[in-house]
Design an enzyme around this catalytic site. Sequence first.
Site, mmCIF file in Angstrom:
data_model
loop_
_atom_site.group_PDB
_atom_site.id
_atom_site.type_symbol
_atom_site.label_atom_id
_atom_site.label_comp_id
_atom_site.label_asym_id
_atom_site.label_seq_id
_atom_site.Cartn_x
_atom_site.Cartn_y
_atom_site.Cartn_z
ATOM 1 N N ASP A 104 31.858 36.456 49.344
ATOM 2 C CA ASP A 104 30.610 37.243 49.438
ATOM 3 C C ASP A 104 29.554 36.826 48.406
ATOM 4 O O ASP A 104 28.438 37.323 48.431
ATOM 5 C CB ASP A 104 30.938 38.752 49.303
ATOM 6 C CG ASP A 104 31.780 39.070 48.049
ATOM 7 O OD1 ASP A 104 32.666 39.929 48.136
ATOM 8 O OD2 ASP A 104 31.544 38.437 47.002
ATOM 9 N N HIS A 139 37.821 30.159 48.344
ATOM 10 C CA HIS A 139 37.746 30.156 49.818
ATOM 11 C C HIS A 139 36.334 29.874 50.318
ATOM 12 O O HIS A 139 36.036 30.101 51.489
ATOM 13 C CB HIS A 139 38.245 31.502 50.379
ATOM 14 C CG HIS A 139 39.699 31.730 50.120
ATOM 15 N ND1 HIS A 139 40.317 32.929 50.338
ATOM 16 C CD2 HIS A 139 40.648 30.920 49.630
ATOM 17 C CE1 HIS A 139 41.598 32.832 50.005
ATOM 18 N NE2 HIS A 139 41.820 31.621 49.562
ATOM 19 N N SER A 212 43.409 42.197 44.399
ATOM 20 C CA SER A 212 43.986 41.310 45.414
ATOM 21 C C SER A 212 45.397 41.774 45.758
ATOM 22 O O SER A 212 46.159 42.181 44.894
ATOM 23 C CB SER A 212 44.043 39.858 44.916
ATOM 24 O OG SER A 212 44.689 39.041 45.915
HETATM 25 N N1 APR Z 1 40.038 49.211 43.235
HETATM 26 C C1 APR Z 1 41.199 48.521 43.029
HETATM 27 N N2 APR Z 1 41.885 47.897 44.025
HETATM 28 C C2 APR Z 1 41.373 47.992 45.273
HETATM 29 C C3 APR Z 1 40.173 48.691 45.563
HETATM 30 C C4 APR Z 1 39.504 49.315 44.481
HETATM 31 N N3 APR Z 1 38.353 49.991 44.664
HETATM 32 N N4 APR Z 1 39.935 48.619 46.913
HETATM 33 C C5 APR Z 1 40.951 47.897 47.432
HETATM 34 N N5 APR Z 1 41.810 47.523 46.465
HETATM 35 C C6 APR Z 1 43.007 46.673 46.595
HETATM 36 C C7 APR Z 1 43.877 47.026 47.782
HETATM 37 O O1 APR Z 1 44.874 47.944 47.390
HETATM 38 C C8 APR Z 1 44.474 45.664 48.181
HETATM 39 O O2 APR Z 1 45.753 45.468 47.608
HETATM 40 O O3 APR Z 1 42.531 45.374 46.851
HETATM 41 C C9 APR Z 1 43.507 44.640 47.600
HETATM 42 C C10 APR Z 1 42.791 43.828 48.676
HETATM 43 O O4 APR Z 1 43.760 43.071 49.336
HETATM 44 P P1 APR Z 1 43.351 42.208 50.631
HETATM 45 O O5 APR Z 1 42.558 43.045 51.557
HETATM 46 O O6 APR Z 1 44.618 41.551 51.117
HETATM 47 O O7 APR Z 1 42.364 41.108 50.077
HETATM 48 P P2 APR Z 1 42.713 39.739 49.325
HETATM 49 O O8 APR Z 1 43.904 39.884 48.446
HETATM 50 O O9 APR Z 1 41.463 39.279 48.683
HETATM 51 O O10 APR Z 1 43.066 38.755 50.560
HETATM 52 C C11 APR Z 1 43.276 37.389 50.244
HETATM 53 O O11 APR Z 1 43.403 36.857 52.609
HETATM 54 O O12 APR Z 1 42.647 37.090 54.767
HETATM 55 C C12 APR Z 1 42.603 36.279 53.646
HETATM 56 O O13 APR Z 1 40.824 34.827 53.158
HETATM 57 C C13 APR Z 1 41.190 36.179 53.116
HETATM 58 O O14 APR Z 1 40.504 35.880 50.817
HETATM 59 C C14 APR Z 1 41.297 36.680 51.675
HETATM 60 C C15 APR Z 1 42.777 36.533 51.379
#
Ligand code: APR
Length: 268
Positions: A104, A139, A212
């Site tokens: 983003d 990414h 993450s």
């Molecule tokens: N504060 C703290 N943690 C949070 C919050 C918040 N406000 N909102 C969400 N989370 C946590 C969630 O609990 C979750 O474990 O953020 C995490 C987001 O996880 P994903 O949605 O799996 O995102 P990410 O880890 O970035 O995914 C990795 O997967 O699909 C691919 O390319 C995509 O870059 C992405 C990669």
Amino acid sequence: MDDLERLATAVRDADTAVAFTGAGISAPSGVPTFRGDDGVWEQFDQGQFAYGRFQRDPEGFWADRVDLQRAMFDGEFEPNAAHEAVAAMGRDGHLEAVLTQNTDGLHGDAAAAVDEGNDAEADGGSGATADEPTVLELHGNSQRVRCTDCGKRTDGDPIFERAAGGELPPTCDCGGVFKPDVVLFGEQLPGAVLQRSRSLARESDAFLAIGSSLVIEPAASLPRLAASTGGTVGIVNLESTPCDDVADAVVREDVTEALPRLRELIVE
Ligand code: APR
């Protein structure tokens, strides 16, 4: 001393501290995360955005990508307090690099905003401090597109507009097909970025994994790599992750609470 205080001490005392972020740091800005009940992959099938589909069926890929871009990045979204705290930690000289899985561009926006703030202060004579941390977009960046023939990178908005208007797939002046400037499923991460990320994790004596789920490789191995060379690993995430077992500190708090507090503890 609670986990956040322990993390603050580790970052303050570190020669090399690295922040690694995922969709959770941008969730408070309105950018949807990928997993969890209202995650992107509940609305879309990952296969629609696989590199193989882009190569096989660029027209169908782009038709779906317009919908995904709208679902993820519709409307204005700004860096939140967590992005700003990370950028400020960089400006304070406490972060060597920010490695992000997010596409983003909000870490860059936050760093620029902190820059502007500091420049304004500097005009008042209070002066800026350390130099910028490197922001590595593992990414890529969804706000850009890249021509698959001539390699030209350009702003994605007008190209997504053209695709939404029926130009499927949108093409470059050279005739090549544009591709969103992100790493698609099944596509290799740029070798240099991956190598630099791994060496930063290895060198780090403090490694913060923020927002993450830590399930996507190769990024998900970075906290383990940091721990394997003796670095202090901190995880700030609302839910548990597969790397919690190697973390010295796990903070189950919203990033917009935890990160500003962490920065305050570091500069106290
Ligand atoms: N504060 C703290 N943690 C949070 C919050 C918040 N406000 N909102 C969400 N989370 C946590 C969630 O609990 C979750 O474990 O953020 C995490 C987001 O996880 P994903 O949605 O799996 O995102 P990410 O880890 O970035 O995914 C990795 O997967 O699909 C691919 O390319 C995509 O870059 C992405 C990669």
